[in-house]
Design a protein around this motif. Structure first.
Motif, PDB file in Angstrom:
ATOM      1  N   LEU A  18      36.410  36.417  65.071  1.00 45.92           N
ATOM      2  CA  LEU A  18      37.364  35.829  64.127  1.00 45.92           C
ATOM      3  C   LEU A  18      37.533  34.327  64.381  1.00 45.92           C
ATOM      4  O   LEU A  18      37.532  33.520  63.450  1.00 45.92           O
ATOM      5  N   PHE A  19      37.670  33.955  65.644  1.00 45.21           N
ATOM      6  CA  PHE A  19      37.821  32.541  65.980  1.00 45.21           C
ATOM      7  C   PHE A  19      36.577  31.746  65.568  1.00 45.21           C
ATOM      8  O   PHE A  19      36.689  30.621  65.084  1.00 45.21           O
ATOM      9  N   GLN A  20      35.416  32.352  65.748  1.00 42.37           N
ATOM     10  CA  GLN A  20      34.183  31.640  65.402  1.00 42.37           C
ATOM     11  C   GLN A  20      33.973  31.547  63.892  1.00 42.37           C
ATOM     12  O   GLN A  20      33.737  30.447  63.362  1.00 42.37           O
ATOM     13  N   GLU A  21      34.056  32.680  63.209  1.00 40.80           N
ATOM     14  CA  GLU A  21      33.642  32.727  61.804  1.00 40.80           C
ATOM     15  C   GLU A  21      34.749  32.355  60.836  1.00 40.80           C
ATOM     16  O   GLU A  21      34.505  31.709  59.824  1.00 40.80           O
ATOM     17  N   ARG A  22      35.983  32.743  61.140  1.00 38.26           N
ATOM     18  CA  ARG A  22      37.087  32.469  60.212  1.00 38.26           C
ATOM     19  C   ARG A  22      37.772  31.133  60.540  1.00 38.26           C
ATOM     20  O   ARG A  22      38.096  30.348  59.643  1.00 38.26           O
ATOM     21  N   HIS A 222      48.077  37.244  62.077  1.00 39.21           N
ATOM     22  CA  HIS A 222      48.902  36.305  62.848  1.00 39.21           C
ATOM     23  C   HIS A 222      48.061  35.183  63.459  1.00 39.21           C
ATOM     24  O   HIS A 222      48.482  34.015  63.471  1.00 39.21           O
ATOM     25  N   LEU A 223      46.889  35.527  63.964  1.00 40.08           N
ATOM     26  CA  LEU A 223      46.037  34.510  64.584  1.00 40.08           C
ATOM     27  C   LEU A 223      45.522  33.508  63.553  1.00 40.08           C
ATOM     28  O   LEU A 223      45.470  32.308  63.812  1.00 40.08           O
ATOM     29  N   ASN A 228      45.003  28.434  63.038  1.00 35.92           N
ATOM     30  CA  ASN A 228      44.070  27.605  62.265  1.00 35.92           C
ATOM     31  C   ASN A 228      44.252  26.160  62.717  1.00 35.92           C
ATOM     32  O   ASN A 228      45.310  25.766  63.192  1.00 35.92           O
ATOM     33  N   LYS A 229      43.246  25.366  62.581  1.00 35.59           N
ATOM     34  CA  LYS A 229      43.188  24.064  63.257  1.00 35.59           C
ATOM     35  C   LYS A 229      44.365  23.159  62.906  1.00 35.59           C
ATOM     36  O   LYS A 229      45.014  22.582  63.790  1.00 35.59           O
ATOM     37  N   GLU A 230      44.644  23.011  61.606  1.00 34.52           N
ATOM     38  CA  GLU A 230      45.732  22.115  61.190  1.00 34.52           C
ATOM     39  C   GLU A 230      47.072  22.606  61.719  1.00 34.52           C
ATOM     40  O   GLU A 230      47.885  21.820  62.215  1.00 34.52           O
ATOM     41  N   ARG A 231      47.317  23.923  61.630  1.00 39.84           N
ATOM     42  CA  ARG A 231      48.596  24.481  62.063  1.00 39.84           C
ATOM     43  C   ARG A 231      48.771  24.323  63.571  1.00 39.84           C
ATOM     44  O   ARG A 231      49.866  23.957  64.042  1.00 39.84           O
TER      45      ARG A 231
END
Length: 1009
Positions: A18-22, A222-223, A228-231
């Motif tokens: 999830l961290f990689q693809e999303r 939740h993740l 997400n990068k901006e948040r």
């Protein structure tokens, strides 16, 4: 294939993907075997800084400054993390070379979040006194900023939270957390919980944000929302602060409240933020003020309150957060400060705009206009935060603010709903709601506690003979005849008191009774506030409490300040006047202290030592802006309604220890007329000024809710124990402790034992909450008897399992005062209380008393020889596992002896008495380390451990012992450099056949080194 109860590894694989693809994070790999993992990965950080265009000398020096802070072990985690955060948020000033100007090097690009390098690594092995391996670590530009612990779906997220908290201790990997901003734990069923460093378990939050997207797993949702990068960059930059020794990160409602306000600031539109009492409104102000100052040129923020205690609280929060605030001491001082652009943050009490009464505000406004300097214009771009804007601010006083600050933007903050009559005016003055967060939402999010309401007709309640006799029976259980007779005499006096007409005396008795029988009040974990109708009544209450034990632990806090001038001419010769009475009571209570000092002392004690300050008697003070988590009961004997009542009852809704499940409101004035009508209609009385929707779910009937809570608690325990058949002590021990022959079973069953303890504690609390009022709660007499028996049964099961597993002493503090509650409400025979085992572990008791220790076990265990055997075996097994690191060889030997004994028991090779004797002998060996003979020169436990683990070489053991004592410096376990010196010294003394690290581990586990 079903994924029910899937193991952590499956979830972790999916989350990594999830961290990689999303979320588009780089994957750094599995770092379990990688050496020297750090919270600042220099290569990654250097790559980012190069890309930013910094020269190598600047990069070298900047990285040196950051790593020096990030690797520090000298200070507390809070202080070190605070220093690292300062470097990350503001950058560090360095010179490329001597004589050149300083330049600021920024480690994170806050302006363009996507310009940073985001990455994760999994199974990150980190060296510490005891090494640890977080599941997933989040890196920004090579700097570790987040940690995520994952649990399988059937294991509580709280276990991951506690794991994170353990890892922050000095004996584990505390220094790795020096750079960490976000600490998370999660599983697929409960989702994610987040906090920051040293966030207590109860304050971990769930991210709450509406989305149209559907996710297969709550954890993924939740993740995606939180990481997400901006948040992630925004949360770290705009929503972290350090407040009075605690690092804090925003809750979702604070985040969205500030975000909505930012839009209003951009559009320059006034409005109101309604965040319910206890939900962190002051912190929301700080985060918004900080954002305004950083994003609006020439901006200044003025915070206005109308209560002294609120003014002090807000100034403290701003100062603790590093935002220094200047307090305006008077109206002219405020005008002066606004006339100079020197103070970006100013606070003022609203009444410093004038000292006139409400009816004189028109003339006061005229007076302001006449006395303002001709050239007056507030300097800068002014933003006014009006705290508790529902009070005086919505009226004519607002015109005074607008008069001197015509160009300012106003944001109103309130913790209570707006009155129907004021709502139109308030919305016209401040504009529409910017963001709302109501009481029922806060309860659902576990930000505040739910409130339980009970109206007490004091005359009816206290003269209820059945209730009185029931309480007396409980009080005298277990007393001998002489003591009971003595208490009967005193009880006769009490009966006379109860038949008197003085209702204050009856209220005092009622509260004294509560402190004897109500959970948290009787255990000293919680305390209470009593709202009196007047200062004179408060003084009378105080005097009456002095006749009871509770009197030593109560105080009055009001606006009264005893002055000799107030009592001049009061003596009439016909007894004390009210003024003289107040003066005398206060003089006696203050005992030479000033009123201010006395109040500060009792408030601090009330918050920090609830058992030493059990009851505060108030009139108006402390009913707003007083944050006291231990406060559990609010007794009201004063006519109150609307805002004043709303704020008062919210004094008891703060989170505290786990045993505080609700705040209780006891109403002696029947403010809600609930004796005549349903509590569901309370808005037609005490809260009639509010729209019904605005106070939805605020108060719930205590009896109805208490019954629901008891039924649910009983159902939960029964469901947990449902698989156990037959329901005998032996089967319960097997289910919750496993097979004593298998040392892994005790650990494997730990989670379900913890669940049993928690559910039983909740059941006992739920029962004791209405034990004396079961009929009023709607149960029949037969149902009440059966429930009491069931609670007793599961209480006994809990005790037996705790003793059988060796958990008893470890979990004493987990359920404070629970034994007192059981004896008071449940146990028919107090003599059955386990005495010696209250203060000693079973191991210690066996060492002291030998086979006689069996007599101290719960009846269900001691009457079953096999249960006795398994209980002692489990306790020995637990002690061996716990102590093994201190002397591996010795305790391996003890473990082998235990296995042989268990095998003999199962083969019935020993009779019960002989078996017990051998168990006692083994217990002594485990406890006292006398399981073998040592040479005369080997005396201390440390020397014995070295002797056992150095192949019984007494000379080598003495040499290593002496070497360690000579080399080890103070605090060497927490200091890598000092530890390396010890390791190097013993390596020189050890033959090559010994593993130096294993020997060092044994040494580190000895208290004498």
């Amino acid at each position: 294939m079903s994924d029910v109860g899937q193991i952590e590894r499956n979830a972790q694989n999916r989350i990594v993907k999830l961290f990689q693809e999303r979320l588009d994070y780089d994957y750094l790999g599995n770092w379990e075997e990688r050496e020297n993992n750090r919270n600042v990965e220099e290569e990654l950080l250097r790559r980012f800084l190069n890309r930013q265009g910094y020269d190598k000398p600047l990069i070298d020096k900047a990285i040196f400054e950051l790593e020096r802070a990030a690797q520090s072990q000298a200070d507390s985690l809070y202080n070190t993390n605070k220093e690292v955060y300062r470097l990350l948020r503001y950058g560090t000033e360095v010179r490329a070379s001597q004589g050149e100007n300083k330049q600021t090097v920024h480690f994170i690009d806050w302006q363009d979040p996507l310009n940073n390098d985001f990455a994760i690594a999994e199974e990150v092995s980190v060296l510490g006194e005891f090494d640890k391996r977080p599941d997933i670590v989040l890196y920004v530009n090579g700097i570790a900023v987040g940690i995520l612990e994952l649990k399988r779906s059937k294991v509580s997220v709280n276990k991951g939270i506690r794991q994170n908290l353990d890892n922050q201790k000095p004996e584990f990997i505390k220094s790795f957390f020096n750079t960490i901003q976000l600490v998370m734990a999660g599983n697929d069923t409960a989702g994610l919980r987040y906090g920051t460093i040293e966030t207590p378990e109860k304050y971990y939050q769930k991210w709450k944000e509406e989305t149209d997207e559907e996710f297969d797993y709550l954890l993924d949702k939740h993740l995606v929302q939180l990481c997400n990068k901006e948040r992630l960059i925004e949360l770290i930059h705009d929503f972290v602060l350090f407040d009075a020794g605690a690092k804090k990160i925003c809750r979702p409602h604070q985040y969205f409240g500030v975000k909505a306000s930012q839009e209003n600031v951009t559009k320059r539109e006034d409005g109101i933020i309604w965040h319910t009492q206890g939900s962190g409104k002051s912190l929301t102000m700080v985060w918004l003020a900080q954002w305004i100052r950083e994003h609006v040129d020439d901006s200044r923020v003025l915070v206005i309150t109308d209560r002294i205690e609120l003014d002090k609280q807000i100034v403290r929060v701003f100062d603790d957060a590093g935002e220094s605030m200047e307090r305006a001491e008077s109206g002219s001082d405020l005008i002066d400060k606004l006339n100079k652009n020197e103070y970006p943050l100013i606070s003022s009490l609203v009444h410093k705009f004038g000292t006139k009464d409400e009816g004189e505000y028109e003339s006061y406004i005229k007076e302001i206009r006449q006395n303002l300097p001709k050239d007056f214009k507030a300097k800068g771009d002014i933003y006014v935060f009006v705290d508790e804007c529902h009070r005086t601010q919505s009226g004519k006083l607002h015109r005074a603010m607008k008069t001197i600050l015509p160009d300012a933007m106003f944001i109103g903050f309130t913790g209570t709903p707006l009155l129907k009559n004021d709502k139109k005016t308030s919305l016209e003055v401040f504009g529409p709601y910017i963001h709302t967060y109501k009481f029922d939402e806060a309860v659902e999010d576990n930000v505040v506690l739910d409130l339980r309401y009970e109206a007490r007709d004091i005359d009816q309640k206290i003269t209820d003979q059945e209730s009185i006799d029931e309480w007396f029976e409980k009080e005298t259980e277990g007393l001998n005849d002489v003591a009971r007779e003595e208490l009967m005499k005193r009880w006769g006096t009490m009966k006379k008191l109860l038949s008197s007409k003085d209702r204050l005396q009856k209220i005092v008795y009622d509260i004294v009774k509560d402190f004897k029988i109500k959970d948290r009040l009787c255990t000293g974990q919680g305390n209470a506030l009593l709202v009196a109708n007047s200062i004179y009544d408060a003084c009378k209450f105080y005097e009456l409490f002095q006749e009871h034990e509770l009197g030593k632990y109560c105080a009055i806090v009001t606006s009264y300040n005893p002055s000799i001038d107030k009592v001049k001419g009061e003596s009439t010769g016909a007894g004390d006047t009210e003024e003289l009475h107040k003066y005398k009571v206060y003089q006696d209570m203050l005992d030479g202290k000033s009123t201010e000092q006395f109040e500060e002392d009792v408030k601090k004690k009330f918050v920090n030592e609830p058992a030493q300050m059990k009851l505060l008697i108030v009139v108006d003070k402390l009913l707003t802006g007083f944050d006291a988590p231990p406060a559990t009961y609010l007794y009201i004997d004063k006519p109150m309604q609307d805002h004043g009542l709303f704020q008062a009852i919210c004094r008891v809704n703060r989170l505290h220890t786990e045993d505080k499940e609700y705040g209780y409101v006891v109403d002696y004035k029947d403010l809600f007329k609930s004796l005549e009508q349903s509590i569901a209609d309370y808005t037609s009385e005490a809260f009639e000024g509010y729209d019904k929707d605005d106070v939805e779910g605020l108060l719930k009937d205590r009896y109805e809710q208490a019954r629901n809570k008891l039924d649910e608690a009983l159902d939960a325990v029964e469901a947990l124990c449902e698989p156990i058949h037959p329901k005998t002590t032996k089967e319960f021990i097997r289910y919750f402790c496993g097979d004593p022959e298998n040392e892994d079973d005790l650990k494997e069953t730990e989670e379900q034992r913890t669940t049993l303890y928690k559910l039983t504690a909740s059941l006992i609390r739920a029962y004791t909450d209405i034990a004396n009022e079961m009929l009023r709660a709607g149960y029949t007499k037969q149902e009440a008897i059966e429930i009491k028996q069931q609670v007793q049964f599961y209480s006994d099961v809990r005790d037996e399992v705790k003793h059988a597993s060796g958990d008893y002493i470890d979990l004493k503090t987990y359920e404070p005062g629970m034994r007192q509650l059981i004896d008071m409400y449940i146990s028919a025979e107090p003599s059955e209380k386990i005495s010696a085992l209250d203060d000693l572990s079973l191991i210690e008791l066996v060492v002291q008393r030998g086979e006689d220790a069996v007599n101290e076990l719960p009846e269900g265990i001691r009457n079953d020889p096999e249960a006795v055997a398994e209980t002692i075996e489990n306790n020995i097994r637990k002690r061996i596992i716990e102590e093994r690191p201190t002397n591996p060889k010795y305790f391996e030997k003890m473990s082998d002896i235990l296995e042989e004994l268990i095998l003999k028991r199962k083969q019935q090779a020993l009779d019960y008495k002989k078996y017990l004797q051998e168990l006692v002998e083994l217990t002594k060996k485990v406890k006292q380390l006398n399981g073998q003979d040592y040479p005369e020169q080997i005396k201390t436990s440390g020397q014995k451990a070295l002797y056992d683990n150095l192949n019984n070489d007494d000379e080598l053991a003495k040499v290593v012992d002496k070497t360690v004592k000579y080399t080890a410096k103070d605090g060497w376990r927490d200091n890598k450099i000092k530890e390396r010196e010890v390791k190097r010294a013993i390596k020189q003394k050890l033959p090559e056949k010994f593993n130096v690290q294993e020997v060092l581990d044994v040494i580190k586990n000895q208290d004498e080194y």
